[in-house]
Design an enzyme around this catalytic site. Structure first.
Site, PDB file in Angstrom:
ATOM      1  N   THR A 141      -5.809  -1.339   6.821  1.00  0.00           N
ATOM      2  CA  THR A 141      -5.910  -2.800   6.832  1.00  0.00           C
ATOM      3  C   THR A 141      -7.371  -3.195   7.002  1.00  0.00           C
ATOM      4  O   THR A 141      -7.730  -4.330   6.814  1.00  0.00           O
ATOM      5  CB  THR A 141      -5.093  -3.380   7.999  1.00  0.00           C
ATOM      6  OG1 THR A 141      -5.425  -2.658   9.182  1.00  0.00           O
ATOM      7  CG2 THR A 141      -3.614  -3.281   7.741  1.00  0.00           C
TER       8      THR A 141
ATOM      9  N   ASP B 225      -1.344   6.729   6.242  1.00  0.00           N
ATOM     10  CA  ASP B 225      -1.377   5.309   6.554  1.00  0.00           C
ATOM     11  C   ASP B 225      -2.298   5.111   7.760  1.00  0.00           C
ATOM     12  O   ASP B 225      -2.488   6.034   8.549  1.00  0.00           O
ATOM     13  CB  ASP B 225       0.058   4.857   6.883  1.00  0.00           C
ATOM     14  CG  ASP B 225       0.229   3.354   6.744  1.00  0.00           C
ATOM     15  OD1 ASP B 225      -0.712   2.696   6.254  1.00  0.00           O
ATOM     16  OD2 ASP B 225       1.295   2.844   7.112  1.00  0.00           O
TER      17      ASP B 225
ATOM     18  N   ARG C 221       6.666  -8.009   1.695  1.00  0.00           N
ATOM     19  CA  ARG C 221       7.546  -7.486   2.753  1.00  0.00           C
ATOM     20  C   ARG C 221       8.180  -8.622   3.547  1.00  0.00           C
ATOM     21  O   ARG C 221       9.332  -8.551   3.943  1.00  0.00           O
ATOM     22  CB  ARG C 221       6.779  -6.543   3.688  1.00  0.00           C
ATOM     23  CG  ARG C 221       7.723  -5.704   4.559  1.00  0.00           C
ATOM     24  CD  ARG C 221       6.981  -4.885   5.572  1.00  0.00           C
ATOM     25  NE  ARG C 221       6.196  -3.849   4.936  1.00  0.00           N
ATOM     26  CZ  ARG C 221       5.131  -3.280   5.512  1.00  0.00           C
ATOM     27  NH1 ARG C 221       4.727  -3.679   6.707  1.00  0.00           N
ATOM     28  NH2 ARG C 221       4.479  -2.326   4.899  1.00  0.00           N
TER      29      ARG C 221
ATOM     30  N   LYS D 108       0.835  -1.211   0.000  1.00  0.00           N
ATOM     31  CA  LYS D 108       0.000   0.000   0.000  1.00  0.00           C
ATOM     32  C   LYS D 108       0.870   1.263   0.000  1.00  0.00           C
ATOM     33  O   LYS D 108       0.653   2.176  -0.798  1.00  0.00           O
ATOM     34  CB  LYS D 108      -0.956   0.003   1.222  1.00  0.00           C
ATOM     35  CG  LYS D 108      -1.951  -1.165   1.199  1.00  0.00           C
ATOM     36  CD  LYS D 108      -2.988  -1.073   2.289  1.00  0.00           C
ATOM     37  CE  LYS D 108      -2.447  -1.299   3.683  1.00  0.00           C
ATOM     38  NZ  LYS D 108      -1.951  -2.676   3.895  1.00  0.00           N
ATOM     39  N   THR D 109       1.871   1.286   0.882  1.00  0.00           N
ATOM     40  CA  THR D 109       2.769   2.449   0.941  1.00  0.00           C
ATOM     41  C   THR D 109       3.555   2.569  -0.366  1.00  0.00           C
ATOM     42  O   THR D 109       3.710   3.669  -0.912  1.00  0.00           O
ATOM     43  CB  THR D 109       3.740   2.309   2.133  1.00  0.00           C
ATOM     44  OG1 THR D 109       2.961   2.118   3.315  1.00  0.00           O
ATOM     45  CG2 THR D 109       4.618   3.532   2.298  1.00  0.00           C
TER      46      THR D 109
END
Ligand code: ADE
Length: 342
Positions: free
Chosen positions: A162, A113, A221, A68-69
């Site tokens: 999330t 975020d 990640r 997402k980032t």
């Protein structure tokens, strides 16, 4: 967050953040996976660029560590604009937000975020900014108080969460674009591992990349983090090359099993199976028994367990599946009888 897990995808270690940053793709063409979503983003950005406008406000949602980032930064790079990144919990005072908003130039990205954790005050302050590109700011107090209407440049809000369900309806409705990120299949994670290995200048065998991908819980990640642990192991215990054997040994030594589950995942399953006889058990009771935060379980542990069918959420609480018990080598007849729940 109580402590770091190797397979969590939380961004809490600054050193880790630095490496993630070098591995992060900067443009859509470098981005692996989420093909459909990439296509949709490309159309939206090309159209906005074509019209010479800022991109529409965008909400990215899905489990942590899926990009997402990264996508927020890619949107800024593709649009050729700047990005200002903050988070829901960090935005405490309207004054801070005012400072950020008034500094945004035409087309800049404001990335928030964990946007589901904005306070109600900040959220309401944001509405006119998002909708009409202006903010109403109250100056002075008491009898001298007055509302100053401050115009803003046309910026793009990119929110990440999330839990889309935890966003208030008025905030959710103000986004023009919604994109859901899902877990990555192993083949795409393998490609990501290869790409990262190249950037880190480390040699890796194809089968070793497959092993790392297979144990990354569908999450880039985590794949990148496991790759770095395996690289360390290869440098210390081998000749620096990531062979199949080195990858296997390194991941076994880290307590990451063949499905990518770590100690906390297994503990969660064992508690449901042994302590609560397979469930159903409420998340609060689970968190208390495990001595973990509810958010850690809900955001970091559960999504993948749900995805692979090891846990199911029922109205009365969480239930473990017969496959979960089998994976852990636990015999429990009550769970076997619960098969129809899955
Ligand atoms: N690194 C982390 N996520 C990635 C992705 N989706 N594509 C390429 N590299 C990545």
């Amino acid at each position: 967050m109580a402590r770091e897990r190797i397979v969590t995808s939380s961004q809490i270690d600054p050193e880790e953040d630095k490496v993630q940053l070098t591995l992060r793709p900067k443009y859509l063409k470098e981005y692996i996976g989420q093909k459909e979503l990439r296509g949709k983003i490309k159309v939206a950005l090309d159209a906005a660029k074509g019209r010479g406008e800022a991109a529409e406000h965008t909400l990215l949602y899905g489990p942590p560590g899926l990009g997402k980032t990264t996508l927020a930064h890619i949107i800024a790079n593709e649009m050729g604009t700047k990005i200002y990144a903050t988070s829901g919990p960090a935005l405490q005072r309207t004054g801070d937000l005012m400072g950020i908003l008034t500094n945004l130039k035409e087309g800049d990205i404001l990335f928030i975020d964990e946007i589901h954790r904005l306070s109600a005050t900040i959220e309401e302050f944001m509405y006119p900014a998002i909708e009409d590109f202006k903010v109403d700011f109250i100056v002075d107090k008491g009898a001298f108080a007055k509302v100053v209407n401050v115009p803003l440049k046309h910026f793009t809000l990119v929110g990440a969460t999330t839990r889309a369900g935890m966003l208030s309806a008025p905030l959710r409705d103000r986004f023009g674009l919604y994109y859901h990120l899902d877990f990555y299949p192993a083949e795409e994670l393998k490609e990501i591992v290869f790409r990262s290995a190249k950037l880190l200048e480390v040699n890796i065998e194809a089968e070793a990349a497959e092993i790392i991908a297979g144990r990354s819980r569908g999450t880039p990640r985590i794949a990148n983090r496991l790759l770095r642990r395996v690289r360390d192991y290869a440098e210390v215990k081998g000749d620096g090359i990531i062979s199949t054997q080195i990858a296997q040994k390194a991941l076994d030594a880290e307590g990451i099993d063949c499905l990518g589950l770590d100690e906390l995942d297994r503990k969660l399953l064992k508690v449901i199976i042994n302590y609560y006889n397979g469930g159903p058990v409420g998340i609060e009771a689970l968190a208390a028994t495990l001595n973990e935060e509810i958010d850690t379980l809900v955001d970091m542990v559960e999504p993948y367990m749900l995805k692979i069918g090891f846990v199911k959420r029922t109205r009365r609480g969480r239930v473990a599946s017969p496959e979960a018990a089998k994976h852990l080598g636990i015999k429990n007849q009550r769970i076997d009888r619960q098969e129809n729940l899955f």
